[in-house]
Design a protein around this motif. Structure first.
Motif, short mmCIF file in Angstrom:
data_model
loop_
_atom_site.label_atom_id
_atom_site.label_comp_id
_atom_site.label_asym_id
_atom_site.label_seq_id
_atom_site.Cartn_x
_atom_site.Cartn_y
_atom_site.Cartn_z
N TRP A 1 67.78 -28.12 45.77
CA TRP A 1 66.78 -27.06 45.66
C TRP A 1 65.41 -27.70 45.54
O TRP A 1 65.23 -28.65 44.78
CB TRP A 1 67.05 -26.18 44.44
CG TRP A 1 68.21 -25.26 44.67
CD1 TRP A 1 69.48 -25.43 44.21
CD2 TRP A 1 68.22 -24.05 45.42
NE1 TRP A 1 70.28 -24.40 44.64
CE2 TRP A 1 69.53 -23.54 45.38
CE3 TRP A 1 67.24 -23.35 46.13
CZ2 TRP A 1 69.90 -22.35 46.03
CZ3 TRP A 1 67.61 -22.17 46.77
CH2 TRP A 1 68.92 -21.68 46.72
N LYS A 2 64.42 -27.21 46.29
CA LYS A 2 63.05 -27.71 46.25
C LYS A 2 62.18 -26.80 45.38
O LYS A 2 61.04 -27.13 45.10
CB LYS A 2 62.48 -27.82 47.65
CG LYS A 2 63.23 -28.87 48.47
CD LYS A 2 62.55 -29.07 49.79
CE LYS A 2 63.11 -30.29 50.47
NZ LYS A 2 62.41 -31.52 50.13
N PRO B 1 59.41 -24.22 51.26
CA PRO B 1 60.82 -24.60 51.34
C PRO B 1 61.54 -24.29 50.02
O PRO B 1 61.08 -24.68 48.96
CB PRO B 1 60.80 -26.10 51.57
CG PRO B 1 59.39 -26.46 51.89
CD PRO B 1 58.53 -25.38 51.34
N CYS C 1 65.13 -24.73 49.73
CA CYS C 1 66.18 -25.74 49.56
C CYS C 1 66.35 -26.54 50.84
O CYS C 1 65.86 -26.16 51.89
CB CYS C 1 67.51 -25.09 49.16
SG CYS C 1 68.24 -23.99 50.40
N GLU C 2 67.06 -27.64 50.69
CA GLU C 2 67.42 -28.47 51.83
C GLU C 2 68.90 -28.26 52.07
O GLU C 2 69.70 -28.28 51.14
CB GLU C 2 67.13 -29.94 51.52
CG GLU C 2 67.27 -30.84 52.73
CD GLU C 2 66.76 -32.25 52.43
OE1 GLU C 2 67.01 -33.10 53.28
OE2 GLU C 2 66.15 -32.48 51.39
N GLU D 1 72.43 -28.86 54.84
CA GLU D 1 73.01 -29.83 55.78
C GLU D 1 74.18 -29.17 56.51
O GLU D 1 75.00 -28.49 55.91
CB GLU D 1 73.49 -31.02 54.98
CG GLU D 1 74.07 -32.15 55.78
CD GLU D 1 74.45 -33.30 54.86
OE1 GLU D 1 73.62 -34.18 54.65
OE2 GLU D 1 75.58 -33.27 54.34
N THR E 1 70.07 -31.98 58.99
CA THR E 1 69.58 -31.59 57.67
C THR E 1 68.25 -30.88 57.89
O THR E 1 67.43 -31.34 58.69
CB THR E 1 69.36 -32.84 56.78
OG1 THR E 1 70.61 -33.52 56.65
CG2 THR E 1 68.85 -32.46 55.41
N MET E 2 68.05 -29.78 57.20
CA MET E 2 66.82 -29.00 57.37
C MET E 2 66.48 -28.25 56.10
O MET E 2 67.28 -28.22 55.16
CB MET E 2 66.94 -28.04 58.55
CG MET E 2 68.08 -27.07 58.45
SD MET E 2 68.72 -26.55 60.04
CE MET E 2 69.33 -28.07 60.69
N GLU E 3 65.28 -27.66 56.07
CA GLU E 3 64.84 -26.88 54.93
C GLU E 3 64.94 -25.40 55.24
O GLU E 3 64.75 -24.99 56.38
CB GLU E 3 63.39 -27.23 54.58
CG GLU E 3 63.22 -28.65 54.10
CD GLU E 3 61.78 -29.03 53.86
OE1 GLU E 3 60.87 -28.40 54.43
OE2 GLU E 3 61.56 -29.99 53.10
N GLU F 1 73.37 -26.65 43.86
CA GLU F 1 73.40 -27.83 44.71
C GLU F 1 74.84 -28.25 44.89
O GLU F 1 75.63 -28.21 43.95
CB GLU F 1 72.60 -28.96 44.07
CG GLU F 1 71.12 -28.73 44.08
CD GLU F 1 70.33 -29.89 43.50
OE1 GLU F 1 70.90 -30.98 43.28
OE2 GLU F 1 69.12 -29.70 43.29
N ALA G 1 64.05 -30.60 58.11
CA ALA G 1 63.57 -31.29 56.89
C ALA G 1 62.65 -32.43 57.28
O ALA G 1 62.82 -33.06 58.32
CB ALA G 1 64.75 -31.83 56.09
#
Length: 109
Positions: free
Chosen positions: A22-23, A35, A37-38, A40, A45-47, A63, A108
């Motif tokens: 989590w961002k 953003p 969270c990140e 996968e 991998t992306m936000e 997470e 990401a």
């Protein structure tokens, strides 16, 4: 009115995504491009951006969770708004799906 942010559908074959981290945290102010969270998949991998402006009322997943696409992952609302915990009502789920679909996911950094 609270908005559900859903796990975006990233392709025809992607059925779920892993929340790497989590961002943002509950209580944070967010803009549509913030953003949250990140995530996968097996290939990338992306936000995931918030998609709406407001305050994070609740993070619904942790997470490390493997979350099916289009399932709610967070709730964003107005400062002082009380979220009643209802996620899966038909009306609420449809509104959240629209929010998540509009938000999409960003690669990401």
């Amino acid at each position: 009115m609270a908005h559900l942010v859903v796990m975006p559908k990233l392709g025809n074959t992607v059925e779920s995504c892993l929340i790497v981290g989590w961002k943002a945290k509950e209580g944070d102010s967010v803009s549509p491009s913030t953003p949250l969270c990140e995530i996968e998949t097996d290939k990338a991998t992306m936000e995931v951006p918030a998609g709406v402006e407001g305050i994070i009322l609740k993070l619904l997943k942790a997470e490390g969770d493997d979350v099916p696409v289009m399932e709610p992952i967070a709730v964003v609302g107005a400062r002082g708004e009380v979220w009643d915990g209802t996620v899966m009502e038909k009306k609420g789920a449809a509104a959240g799906a629209a929010t998540g679909a509009a938000a999409g996911a960003a690669p990401a950094a």
